[in-house]
Write an enzyme that holds these catalytic residues in place. Structure first.
Site, PDB file in Angstrom:
ATOM      1  N   CYS A   1      47.534  39.884  26.040  1.00 58.48           N
ATOM      2  CA  CYS A   1      47.688  39.087  27.205  1.00 58.48           C
ATOM      3  C   CYS A   1      48.911  38.199  27.076  1.00 58.48           C
ATOM      4  O   CYS A   1      49.518  37.782  28.064  1.00 58.48           O
ATOM      5  CB  CYS A   1      46.471  38.449  27.642  1.00 58.48           C
TER       6      CYS A   1
ATOM      7  N   HIS B   1      42.611  33.234  26.498  1.00 61.53           N
ATOM      8  CA  HIS B   1      43.372  34.142  27.169  1.00 61.53           C
ATOM      9  C   HIS B   1      44.489  33.895  28.063  1.00 61.53           C
ATOM     10  O   HIS B   1      44.498  32.681  28.429  1.00 61.53           O
ATOM     11  CB  HIS B   1      42.339  34.735  28.269  1.00 61.53           C
TER      12      HIS B   1
END
Length: 882
Positions: free
Chosen positions: A281, A826
């Site tokens: 990510c 994230h």
């Protein structure tokens, strides 16, 4: 009886045939890049189109505007014909999807381009023999434009109205033609606009004799829009319920779960997600921000491979540039589905082993490596000349800066330098001889500190050791990198400390003081969240009275070699007082005095008040006679609550700083045997079992942590202005001991002062917020909320040299976000596309997001693009309309 299904199939085939047969009469509105790529690759004979650019309409006051009233809701603007031959040839370097370029092509040309994009590189002999599939046609929707010729003769007035279009077509048209500061350019290869000019001129000559009505002179141009649809391409299953919202995004609900069909799955150009290959990510976030940087998109969707420098020893044989360019083409392909960036990841890992594997990494570190790698792969300088940096020697800064920049560009010339690199001035001053050294260095991005993150919330127990002893809990905010004096100042304010009082702060572990926070220069960064601190509130002494520290222990049975053996265990919070003591009675009386607030209200004492009161009076009289500084009982002290057995069985032992016993037990009536009274007297108090029930030990047995993290516990939200971060980056400060500067005047290394100033601003400004901090002991993420500008970042007051500069105003267009802790977390990206519309790129999922929600404490890397002065006023109008 006929079969209805067979009739329906025949009718559908007939309609499709008719549709294919009429393609040569239809006009298709397509992204110019999509059209140009097919024309260039197929080497087809491209017609020269007529170029139109959006221009302000005299009736509407702007190039693109919505007119809302009770009768109409129209999009109106003017298209001005460009007479520049270089523009009409379509060979200029400004063409690209990010530049808002479109084409009008007839049906046969659209079929030819569609066939090439569908996989057949051989041009069809007969375009009508190629049948479009259902998937192709779901990305086509009709749109009617109402055209009117203007008096100057080279412009068209354009109106898009609901009365001419279906509601969904009108909504999609609004996304293309309004709320956008970038110019719109349209190449007409169909010839429809040219034919309309001749019709319009004939009509005007005839109608000049009469009283013309503008609407009667309008002509409808029917378009088939391709590659820009927001409709869902994948058909919903029978058990799925589709809900269409006003923003054009479809939400399909299947049972209890909600499946969001992102725009990347719907054919919307550029809104394509990247699959997560396993903790990638961070890479997806950085790539999406670069994939929506306007000049880079146009460059990599063009003929960038002609500029690859295969001979650059600092480059990567063009492999990084080729992998990145191929990835961008996949992301900007019409109707693309989420892309798996495996090839790009493989190339990245090959040249940057730190990004190999599937561990989580930093998006800013990847961004820095990628920009540098792209620059070296695309460096137009084949043989770098040798240049030597020269000192200013009193020359004007402008002359020195230009010399540095010229030398830099002589060795570094690429699209990355053109778009992303700026220059700052670095000024060093020797603290001894005052020698000044000025250099001008390039920068690719700015790493800004977060000054507000110096604030830290700390919870501390406060114990008052005179008068009515009190144990309370206080939470204060202190500078995270501050000193012990900052903590004392905050505590003094929170507790209203008197002029005759002082604080002694100690760390307690296992009911023992393990260290004292003493020096005013001691750093608070050494205090961890899990530490337990006690601030002892004391009366200031003349310096002759020692500090007496009482620790408590009780008997406890342990199993040793299978036998139950009695032993001792520490408990409670140590008591601290400053008092002159001469014998054991002084220590006993002081300790009993500190215990008074913790006496249990026992009903056995009822009816014995006289005895208790007499005993208390005698003890207090004795304490006052022998140790006057121990007296300080409040008027509210109840004599009934004083233990009648004050001549109890407590045993007092002297210990050293480490708690080791020294000498024997203290005898009450004998003087303390010290040649010189120590500054700190450590006393261990042994509690017999019969005394444990007389006091509420739990009241002084628990200490909170400095900061207790939990699922529902959050630190107070800190906030800081973006400009404060920039000022902290540019402020003058001394170099660290590890960064000593060799002074050419002193001929020695000196701890010089350094001052940075912005000198030359790039077209794309990349701002890195330094959220991750590291030291020898801790790794931490800073959750400070940075209030950064979105529409108008103004840097004119922060640049040292403004002569000849372009606009110093910038607009935000992308953000790399980091959520969660430092060890994992994230990454996502927010990207501005289509005017004021923002999208959330979360790996494969892409969805619209309101502009009010893009400012969060997760913002990590900010991407700004320069806004020219002549666009600022129009931009402000757009913001007001939004």
């Amino acid at each position: 009886m006929d079969n209805p299904s067979e009739d329906s199939e025949e009718q559908t085939q007939q309609q499709q045939t008719e549709s294919n047969g009429n393609d040569d009469q239809q006009v298709y509105f397509v992204p110019f890049r999509w059209w140009k790529e097919a024309q260039d690759t197929a080497s087809a004979d491209g017609k020269k189109g007529t170029l139109y650019t959006a221009s302000p309409g005299p009736s509407y006051g702007g190039p693109m505007k919505i007119i809302n009233n009770i009768f109409s809701s129209d999009v109106a603007f003017n298209l001005r014909k460009e007479d520049d031959p270089s523009l009409q040839t379509c060979d200029n370097g400004e063409v690209g999807v990010s530049g808002r370029d479109f084409a009008l092509v007839p049906g046969d040309m659209w079929i030819q381009a569609l066939k090439w994009h569908s996989g057949s590189k051989t041009p069809a002999k007969n375009s009508k023999s190629f049948s479009t599939s259902d998937d192709d046609m779901t990305d086509v929707y009709p749109l009617q434009l109402r055209l009117s010729g203007l008096q100057e003769g080279n412009s068209l007035g354009v109106r898009i109205s609901k009365k001419d279009n279906a509601v969904e077509s009108y909504k999609r048209a609004c996304k293309i033609f309004i709320f956008e500061t970038d110019p719109i350019r349209i190449w007409d290869f169909s010839g429809q606009t040219a034919s309309f000019f001749s019709i319009s001129n004939q009509s005007n000559d005839k109608d000049l004799k009469d009283s013309p009505r503008q609407l009667e002179q309008d002509m409808l141009l029917e378009l088939q829009v391709y590659g820009l649809s927001d409709s869902v391409r994948n058909r919903a299953k029978k058990n799925e319920i589709g809900v269409q919202y006003s923003n054009g995004t479809s939400y399909l609900m299947n049972g209890s779960a909600s499946l969001i069909r992102s725009p990347c799955e719907t054919g919307t150009l550029g809104l394509t997600g990247l699959q997560n290959l396993g903790n990638t990510c961070f890479m997806n976030s950085a790539v999406q921000c670069l994939a929506h940087t306007p000049k880079l998109v146009d460059y990599f969707l063009g003929d960038y491979k002609s500029e690859i420098n295969y001979d650059n020893p600092l480059g990567m044989n063009g492999e990084i540039a080729s992998a990145f360019g191929d990835l961008l083409k996949q992301l900007w392909a019409p109707g693309a589905t989420p892309v798996a960036p495996r090839t790009f990841k493989l190339k990245l890992s090959h040249f940057a082993p730190q990004f190999s594997g599937f561990s989580q990494h930093d998006s800013q570190e990847l961004l820095a490596f990628l920009l540098d790698g792209l620059h070296e792969d695309l460096n137009r300088v084949k043989c770098k000349p040798y240049v030597e940096a020269k000192d200013g020697d009193g020359r004007p800064d402008e002359e020195v800066a230009d010399e540095y920049w010229k030398n830099h560009r002589a060795r570094n010339d690429s699209i990355i330098v053109d778009v992303c690199q700026g220059q700052y001035r670095s000024k060093l001053v020797c603290p001894v001889c005052r020698k000044v050294s000025i250099t001008f260095d390039p920068f690719m991005y700015l790493s800004l500190p977060l000054p507000s993150t110096s604030m830290r919330s700390m919870t501390i127990s406060v114990m008052k050791s005179y008068g009515d002893i009190q144990l309370s809990v206080v939470t204060v905010n202190v500078p995270k990198d501050g000193k012990y004096s900052d903590l004392i100042s905050s505590l003094s304010t929170a507790c209203s400390l008197g002029a005759d009082e002082t604080f002694l702060v100690a760390e307690v572990y296992n009911s023992r003081i393990i260290r004292y926070l003493g020096g005013s220069a001691d750093s608070l960064s050494l205090i961890r969240d899990g530490d337990r601190l006690v601030a002892y509130r004391l009366l200031k002494s003349s310096g002759e009275d020692p500090l007496v520290v009482f620790t408590h222990q009780q008997t406890e049975e342990h199993y040793i070699s299978g036998k139950l053996t009695p032993g001792w265990k520490m408990f409670g919070i140590p008591f601290v007082a400053s008092c002159r003591v001469e014998n054991g009675c002084d220590l006993r009386n002081l300790y009993l005095r500190l215990l008074l607030p913790f006496i249990v209200h026992n009903e056995d004492f009822v009816g014995k008040s006289d005895k208790v009161e007499n005993g208390a009076t005698e003890v207090l009289a004795e304490m006052e006679a022998t140790s006057p500084r121990l007296v300080g009982l409040s008027e509210n002290t109840d004599a009934e609550n004083i233990d009648a057995k004050l001549d109890s069985d407590f045993e007092f032992l002297l210990t050293d700083e480490k708690g080791m016993l020294s000498n024997s037990a203290i005898v009450m009536n004998e003087p303390l045997k010290f040649s010189d009274m120590p500054e700190r007297l450590n006393v261990l108090v042994c509690w017999p079992d019969k005394m444990l029930e007389q006091y509420n030990r739990s009241a002084f047995s628990s200490l909170p942590e400095v900061f207790k993290s939990g699922f529902f516990t959050k630190r107070p939200q800190e906030s800081v202005s973006f400009y404060k971060c920039l000022e902290a980056f540019l402020k003058e400060e001394p170099l660290g001991p590890e960064d000593m500067w060799y002074c050419p005047g002193c001929k020695e290394h000196r701890q010089a002062t350094k001052k940075l100033d912005l000198w030359r601003l790039p077209e794309i400004m990349v701002i890195h917020m330094k959220r991750f901090s590291y030291n020898r002991f801790l790794k931490n993420k800073l959750e400070t909320f940075v209030d950064f500008p979105i529409h108008d970042l103004e840097l004119s007051s922060y640049i040292a040299h403004q002569d000849g500069q372009s606009s110093c105003r910038y607009m935000l267009y992308a953000i790399s976000n980091h959520y969660g802790s430092m060890g994992g977390g994230h990454y996502t990206a927010f990207v501005r596309q289509g005017g004021e519309q923002w999208y959330d790129f979360d790996d494969s999922h892409v969805s619209p997001v309101n502009v009010e929600k893009i400012k969060t404490s997760a913002a990590y890397v900010l991407f700004y693009r320069r806004v020219e002065e002549n666009h600022i006023e129009e931009m402000n109008k757009t913001i007001i309309r939004c």
